[in-house]
Design a protein around this motif. Structure first.
Motif, PDB file in Angstrom:
ATOM      1  N   PHE A  37       0.853  -1.180   0.000  1.00  0.00           N
ATOM      2  CA  PHE A  37       0.000   0.000   0.000  1.00  0.00           C
ATOM      3  C   PHE A  37       0.891   1.232   0.000  1.00  0.00           C
ATOM      4  N   ARG A  38       0.320   2.372  -0.377  1.00  0.00           N
ATOM      5  CA  ARG A  38       1.096   3.607  -0.321  1.00  0.00           C
ATOM      6  C   ARG A  38       0.209   4.767   0.110  1.00  0.00           C
ATOM      7  N   GLU A  46      -3.692   3.824  -0.326  1.00  0.00           N
ATOM      8  CA  GLU A  46      -4.278   3.052  -1.412  1.00  0.00           C
ATOM      9  C   GLU A  46      -3.474   1.781  -1.655  1.00  0.00           C
ATOM     10  N   GLY A  47      -4.185   0.760  -2.110  1.00  0.00           N
ATOM     11  CA  GLY A  47      -3.522  -0.493  -2.440  1.00  0.00           C
ATOM     12  C   GLY A  47      -2.833  -0.388  -3.783  1.00  0.00           C
ATOM     13  N   VAL A  48      -1.624  -0.898  -3.866  1.00  0.00           N
ATOM     14  CA  VAL A  48      -0.839  -0.838  -5.086  1.00  0.00           C
ATOM     15  C   VAL A  48      -0.765  -2.207  -5.747  1.00  0.00           C
ATOM     16  N   TYR A  95       3.887   0.802   2.321  1.00  0.00           N
ATOM     17  CA  TYR A  95       3.711  -0.103   3.436  1.00  0.00           C
ATOM     18  C   TYR A  95       3.461  -1.523   2.946  1.00  0.00           C
ATOM     19  N   CYS A  96       3.985  -2.467   3.688  1.00  0.00           N
ATOM     20  CA  CYS A  96       3.730  -3.876   3.470  1.00  0.00           C
ATOM     21  C   CYS A  96       2.704  -4.324   4.508  1.00  0.00           C
ATOM     22  N   ALA A  97       1.790  -5.206   4.108  1.00  0.00           N
ATOM     23  CA  ALA A  97       0.755  -5.666   5.026  1.00  0.00           C
ATOM     24  C   ALA A  97       0.408  -7.124   4.750  1.00  0.00           C
ATOM     25  N   ALA A  98      -0.135  -7.800   5.783  1.00  0.00           N
ATOM     26  CA  ALA A  98      -0.471  -9.220   5.673  1.00  0.00           C
ATOM     27  C   ALA A  98      -1.917  -9.464   6.076  1.00  0.00           C
ATOM     28  N   ALA A  99      -2.602 -10.311   5.293  1.00  0.00           N
ATOM     29  CA  ALA A  99      -3.985 -10.676   5.567  1.00  0.00           C
ATOM     30  C   ALA A  99      -4.124 -12.193   5.507  1.00  0.00           C
ATOM     31  N   LYS A 100      -4.702 -12.786   6.535  1.00  0.00           N
ATOM     32  CA  LYS A 100      -4.868 -14.232   6.536  1.00  0.00           C
ATOM     33  C   LYS A 100      -5.866 -14.641   5.468  1.00  0.00           C
TER      34      LYS A 100
END
Length: 130
Positions: A37-38, A46-48, A95-100
């Motif tokens: 995301f940025r 927003e998601g990239v 940003y880096c993010a994690a979703a199960k």
């Protein structure tokens, strides 16, 4: 303890390239989707790009298709965002993010909404000069 650590942000000129890295620890990454995301100053996040780690399906925001590539490297639990032909409008904190991934969605597209992502890194700054 879950940690997502981004690196690779820098100042580059228009048309340049960068590769962002996100190292994940404390999670069984194979069962997670990873997203980049940025957020630019004064704008919403927003998601990239994102990737379903289990099956490798990817998603890209329209404005980065053909320029950005998301990939994963399982042995070191790294997620990368290769960014080519950068433009000033790409300037932002990334940003880096994690979703199960729910079991029923292991072969589906990764989520695009930031609300689906529980774990986040601290961000890495990308600045593109004109």
């Amino acid at each position: 303890q879950v940690q997502l650590v981004e690196s690779g942000g820098d100042l580059v000129q228009t048309g340049g390239s960068l590769r962002l890295s996100c190292t994940v620890s404390g999670l069984p990454v194979s069962y997670y989707s990873m997203g980049w995301f940025r957020q630019a100053p004064g704008k919403e996040r927003e998601g990239v790009a994102s990737i379903n780690w289990y099956c490798g399906v990817t998603y890209y925001k329209d404005s980065v298709k053909g320029r950005f590539t998301i990939s994963r490297e399982s042995t070191q639990h790294n997620v990368y965002l290769q960014m080519n032909n950068l433009e000033p409008k790409d300037t932002a904190m990334y940003y880096c993010a994690a979703a199960k991934i729910p079991v029923a969605r292991r072969y589906y597209d990764p989520p695009t909404s930031e609300k689906a992502y529980r774990y986040w890194g601290q961000g890495t700054q990308v600045t593109v000069s004109s």
